[in-house]
Design a protein around this motif. Structure first.
Motif, PDB file in Angstrom:
ATOM      1  N   PRO A 172      43.495  51.174  48.088  1.00 17.61           N
ATOM      2  CA  PRO A 172      42.786  49.707  48.185  1.00 17.61           C
ATOM      3  C   PRO A 172      41.376  50.175  47.093  1.00 17.61           C
ATOM      4  O   PRO A 172      41.530  50.995  46.355  1.00 17.61           O
ATOM      5  N   LEU A 173      40.671  48.808  46.778  1.00 17.93           N
ATOM      6  CA  LEU A 173      39.924  49.048  45.766  1.00 17.93           C
ATOM      7  C   LEU A 173      38.313  48.424  46.756  1.00 17.93           C
ATOM      8  O   LEU A 173      38.350  48.236  47.642  1.00 17.93           O
ATOM      9  N   PRO A 174      37.606  49.275  45.288  1.00 16.30           N
ATOM     10  CA  PRO A 174      35.857  49.792  45.892  1.00 16.30           C
ATOM     11  C   PRO A 174      35.518  48.100  46.002  1.00 16.30           C
ATOM     12  O   PRO A 174      36.591  46.869  45.404  1.00 16.30           O
ATOM     13  N   ASP A 175      34.670  47.701  47.024  1.00 18.12           N
ATOM     14  CA  ASP A 175      34.925  46.364  47.618  1.00 18.12           C
ATOM     15  C   ASP A 175      34.058  45.262  46.365  1.00 18.12           C
ATOM     16  O   ASP A 175      34.022  44.357  46.224  1.00 18.12           O
ATOM     17  N   ALA A 176      33.068  46.875  45.402  1.00 18.62           N
ATOM     18  CA  ALA A 176      32.067  45.780  44.477  1.00 18.62           C
ATOM     19  C   ALA A 176      33.424  45.131  43.354  1.00 18.62           C
ATOM     20  O   ALA A 176      33.524  44.338  42.764  1.00 18.62           O
ATOM     21  N   GLU A 220      37.766  38.442  43.312  1.00 21.88           N
ATOM     22  CA  GLU A 220      37.689  37.447  43.987  1.00 21.88           C
ATOM     23  C   GLU A 220      36.961  35.613  43.409  1.00 21.88           C
ATOM     24  O   GLU A 220      37.168  34.742  43.275  1.00 21.88           O
ATOM     25  N   GLN A 221      35.826  36.300  42.429  1.00 23.96           N
ATOM     26  CA  GLN A 221      35.221  35.604  41.500  1.00 23.96           C
ATOM     27  C   GLN A 221      35.746  34.999  40.410  1.00 23.96           C
ATOM     28  O   GLN A 221      36.462  33.905  40.682  1.00 23.96           O
ATOM     29  N   LEU A 222      36.819  35.730  40.654  1.00 19.66           N
ATOM     30  CA  LEU A 222      38.070  35.514  38.913  1.00 19.66           C
ATOM     31  C   LEU A 222      39.542  34.698  40.305  1.00 19.66           C
ATOM     32  O   LEU A 222      39.491  33.061  39.333  1.00 19.66           O
ATOM     33  N   GLN A 223      39.335  34.995  40.919  1.00 18.22           N
ATOM     34  CA  GLN A 223      40.384  34.114  41.723  1.00 18.22           C
ATOM     35  C   GLN A 223      40.656  32.672  41.804  1.00 18.22           C
ATOM     36  O   GLN A 223      41.119  31.463  41.842  1.00 18.22           O
ATOM     37  N   ALA A 276      37.953  41.652  32.344  1.00 21.07           N
ATOM     38  CA  ALA A 276      38.501  43.218  32.667  1.00 21.07           C
ATOM     39  C   ALA A 276      37.589  43.342  33.275  1.00 21.07           C
ATOM     40  O   ALA A 276      36.476  43.524  32.925  1.00 21.07           O
ATOM     41  N   THR A 277      37.907  44.597  33.952  1.00 21.25           N
ATOM     42  CA  THR A 277      36.943  45.399  34.716  1.00 21.25           C
ATOM     43  C   THR A 277      36.168  46.754  33.789  1.00 21.25           C
ATOM     44  O   THR A 277      37.172  47.054  33.026  1.00 21.25           O
ATOM     45  N   ALA A 278      34.773  46.884  34.525  1.00 26.53           N
ATOM     46  CA  ALA A 278      34.916  48.323  32.954  1.00 26.53           C
ATOM     47  C   ALA A 278      35.421  49.809  34.369  1.00 26.53           C
ATOM     48  O   ALA A 278      36.195  49.298  35.398  1.00 26.53           O
TER      49      ALA A 278
END
Ligand code: 3AM
Length: 186
Positions: A8-12, A18-21, A149-151
């Protein structure tokens, strides 16, 4: 029961995805609750094998895992089936995936040997969807957001899920949760 093992991915991180989607105006966005990185798709398995796998996963002591989601990709050669984010997790991720697959096989599951391509699916496309229109929208999205990309972020557990197909999309029921070691010294 259709089951799979996933991170599972962290909420943050899910908030960022979600913003990307929101920028992809095609297909069905994967729900925030369902965003995950699949380690092993197990398909239909009887309960006794799932119990054997659960016990084996409880005994695994995986290394701390740091992930980064970087780069978009389209799955489906002629017609898009999914838009995914590539995931990077180094040897800790490939090692965990190999150990989960081995545990599943030891539990009696006959799983196909496929190359592990770590990813997070962010949108899916129906087989009957309008291919050309979707392809144009996906192309524009990839061009605009291809460098997204994420950090790097740490993941604290992975889970065994049952996938229930509901009227409004799948519901992933957590059957087991297995902690990963933390790289942070308390
Ligand atoms: O991480 P993703 O979204 O790629 O695609 C399904 C999802 O993975 C995959 O299992 C995860 C949870 O549903 N999946 C579903 N059916 C599958 C199949 N027949 C499958 N993977 C391989 N073969």
């Amino acid at each position: 029961m259709r089951t799979f093992v996933a991170l599972p991915l962290p909420d943050a991180i899910r908030d960022q995805v979600e913003q990307l989607q929101d920028g992809l105006r095609a297909g069905r966005a994967v729900a925030w609750d369902n965003l995950h990185l699949t380690l092993a798709f197990l398909d239909d398995q009887p309960v006794d094998r799932l119990e054997a796998l659960h016990e084996a996963l409880e005994r695994l002591r995986p290394a701390p895992l740091e992930l980064r989601l970087a780069g978009l990709e389209v799955y489906g050669a002629k017609k898009p089936s999914a838009v995914v984010l590539r995931a990077e997790g180094g040897a800790a991720l490939t090692g965990l995936q190999a150990n989960v697959m081995q545990a599943a096989r030891m539990a009696g599951m006959d799983l196909p040997r496929r190359r592990f391509r770590p990813h997070v699916t962010i949108a899916r496309f129906n087989a009957g969807s309008r291919g050309t229109e979707d392809a144009a929208r996906i192309g524009a999205f990839l061009q605009a957001r291809g460098d997204w990309a994420t950090a790097p972020f740490e993941v604290d557990a992975y889970c065994l899920y049952a996938s229930h197909l509901m009227r409004d999309g799948p519901w992933y029921e957590e059957l087991g949760r297995y902690e990963l070691a933390s790289s942070h010294v308390a």
